[in-house]
Write an enzyme that holds these catalytic residues in place. Sequence first.
Site, PDB file in Angstrom:
ATOM      1  N   CYS A 244      25.244  13.091  -6.082  1.00  6.90           N
ATOM      2  CA  CYS A 244      24.067  13.746  -5.225  1.00  6.90           C
ATOM      3  C   CYS A 244      24.868  13.982  -3.730  1.00  6.90           C
ATOM      4  O   CYS A 244      24.681  13.740  -2.851  1.00  6.90           O
ATOM      5  CB  CYS A 244      22.933  12.768  -4.686  1.00  6.90           C
ATOM      6  SG  CYS A 244      22.103  11.923  -6.207  1.00  6.90           S
ATOM      7  N   GLY A 248      27.900  17.969   1.286  1.00 10.08           N
ATOM      8  CA  GLY A 248      29.071  17.590   1.311  1.00 10.08           C
ATOM      9  C   GLY A 248      30.055  16.895   2.236  1.00 10.08           C
ATOM     10  O   GLY A 248      30.940  16.708   2.417  1.00 10.08           O
ATOM     11  N   GLY A 249      29.146  15.974   3.113  1.00  5.25           N
ATOM     12  CA  GLY A 249      29.985  15.258   3.969  1.00  5.25           C
ATOM     13  C   GLY A 249      30.623  14.065   3.585  1.00  5.25           C
ATOM     14  O   GLY A 249      31.966  13.990   4.000  1.00  5.25           O
ATOM     15  N   LYS A 250      30.262  13.328   2.459  1.00  6.20           N
ATOM     16  CA  LYS A 250      31.066  12.252   1.946  1.00  6.20           C
ATOM     17  C   LYS A 250      32.120  13.071   0.921  1.00  6.20           C
ATOM     18  O   LYS A 250      33.080  12.365   0.810  1.00  6.20           O
ATOM     19  CB  LYS A 250      30.080  11.439   1.181  1.00  6.20           C
ATOM     20  CG  LYS A 250      29.112  10.617   2.077  1.00  6.20           C
ATOM     21  CD  LYS A 250      28.407   9.561   1.512  1.00  6.20           C
ATOM     22  CE  LYS A 250      27.533   8.563   2.220  1.00  6.20           C
ATOM     23  NZ  LYS A 250      26.434   9.723   2.982  1.00  6.20           N
ATOM     24  N   ASP A 268      24.837  18.546  -7.403  1.00  5.83           N
ATOM     25  CA  ASP A 268      23.568  18.428  -6.517  1.00  5.83           C
ATOM     26  C   ASP A 268      22.408  19.198  -7.189  1.00  5.83           C
ATOM     27  O   ASP A 268      22.623  20.366  -7.893  1.00  5.83           O
ATOM     28  CB  ASP A 268      23.359  18.703  -4.915  1.00  5.83           C
ATOM     29  CG  ASP A 268      22.442  18.483  -4.230  1.00  5.83           C
ATOM     30  OD1 ASP A 268      22.655  16.960  -3.730  1.00  5.83           O
ATOM     31  OD2 ASP A 268      21.568  19.083  -4.012  1.00  5.83           O
ATOM     32  N   ASP A 316      24.858   8.791  -3.932  1.00 13.25           N
ATOM     33  CA  ASP A 316      24.038   8.573  -2.477  1.00 13.25           C
ATOM     34  C   ASP A 316      22.933   9.284  -2.567  1.00 13.25           C
ATOM     35  O   ASP A 316      22.286  10.497  -2.439  1.00 13.25           O
ATOM     36  CB  ASP A 316      24.896   9.493  -1.333  1.00 13.25           C
ATOM     37  CG  ASP A 316      24.385   9.409  -0.011  1.00 13.25           C
ATOM     38  OD1 ASP A 316      23.241   8.611   0.213  1.00 13.25           O
ATOM     39  OD2 ASP A 316      24.817  10.284   0.860  1.00 13.25           O
ATOM     40  N   CYS A 369      20.243   6.121   2.778  1.00 11.08           N
ATOM     41  CA  CYS A 369      20.336   5.883   4.366  1.00 11.08           C
ATOM     42  C   CYS A 369      18.718   5.371   4.625  1.00 11.08           C
ATOM     43  O   CYS A 369      17.812   5.867   5.293  1.00 11.08           O
ATOM     44  CB  CYS A 369      20.328   7.287   4.885  1.00 11.08           C
ATOM     45  SG  CYS A 369      19.230   8.763   4.326  1.00 11.08           S
TER      46      CYS A 369
END
Length: 435
Positions: A244, A248-250, A268, A316, A369
């Site tokens: 997921c 794209g941060g991770k 995604d 995530d 989160c």
Amino acid sequence: MTPGARLQATIVLLDAVLSSDAPADRVVTQYFRQCRYMGSTDRRVISESVYQILRRYEEVAWYLQGVPYHRQDWARLLALAYTHKVQRVSPDQIQTLCQGGSFTPTPLSPVEQMLLKEIGRLEPGAMPLPVRLNIPAWSLPHLEATFGNEMEAAVSALNQPAPLDLRVNTLKTTRDRVLEQLNTEGFEATPTPWSPVGIRLKERRPLSGHELWKKGEIEVQDEGSQLLALLVNARPGMAVIDYCAGAGGKTLALAATMENRGRIVATDLAEWRLERSRERLRRAGIHNVEFRSLNDEATIKWLKRQAARFDRVLVDAPCSGSGTWRRNPDLKRRFLEKDLSELITKQQLILRRAASLVKPGGRLIYATCSLFKGENDNQITAFLNAHPNFHLIPVKEIWSSIFKTPFPGKEGTLQLTPHTHQVDGFFMAVMGLKA
């Protein structure tokens, strides 16, 4: 801008946020693009006022209970109540801010003058607990289940502004070099206490035009998110799927820990989010990532052929976002109790599908989160009961092999929180597939 002009801009921007289906940060960004005449200090003051009203929405709205109003007046009433009760500005001082004309609010009506006097007599002690804590009433038992006696302290931290954290792209530079440059330029930057590649700025500053950003040497990423990516423990040469991936941060952080070697697949449902990832990856100099949209029939067939091929599968998962309420306070209004039960079912389905991609001896990493046990520990317990071929790997063991700092958790999983760790509220569990 004068204080009166800032108040008027706050009312206009707050109304735009409340009237839009888009996330608050997107509405705020669009608003300031259209108001290029505003200086950086004005933008900061106005945006922070809007975010504080959103963070304390339940409290501010409580002062206005029973007040008849037209929809177009609600943002103005919220701003007036917030200015009086939270910022402690007297009704007479507010009246001086409302002079009318092109740039300041219209003068207070007799009804508004009376209203300010009446709410001035209301005491916070009369508020119900969820109102005083600025949380939806339905979320109270979920937060009590997570935090117990620490619940009020934990929730209070969600009503404070979040810091601005950066992740240094170690493919291009080092944290020491970035710290030196930022501090030379007056940014007041310090190393993050947990992440070895993180930097925290004392004040929020625009970075999209900065040299470090353009060169791909830094990315904005909360320290908690950085820690999750590092704890995936993706090493050079591995096959990794970010199931997921979002924007794209991770994915970016995983590519850095893999030193651009090996293979990462980012998937995604939203193609536009994957497009944002492509832009960020190009800037960061990353070339070991491929993208696949989960809305594409070919990708669904492709995933079935990828069974048992990945060393690391990161989920995530889409979640309530309750751990990000200080950063995204509008979620408290938008996310409803019925949404939670629907999401829990969706998370279970995603976990089952992602589990099939893990190779023997590989790891399935589940993250949210969220601060709700129903999305976190309960999901892991249910998954492990249904999949005896997986076992829980204590996050503490992984932490000790990566970081020099003490493990900040208590059990086999990891729950990060704003009040304890000064990061967003992230949850993480790591499950290994028997070889």
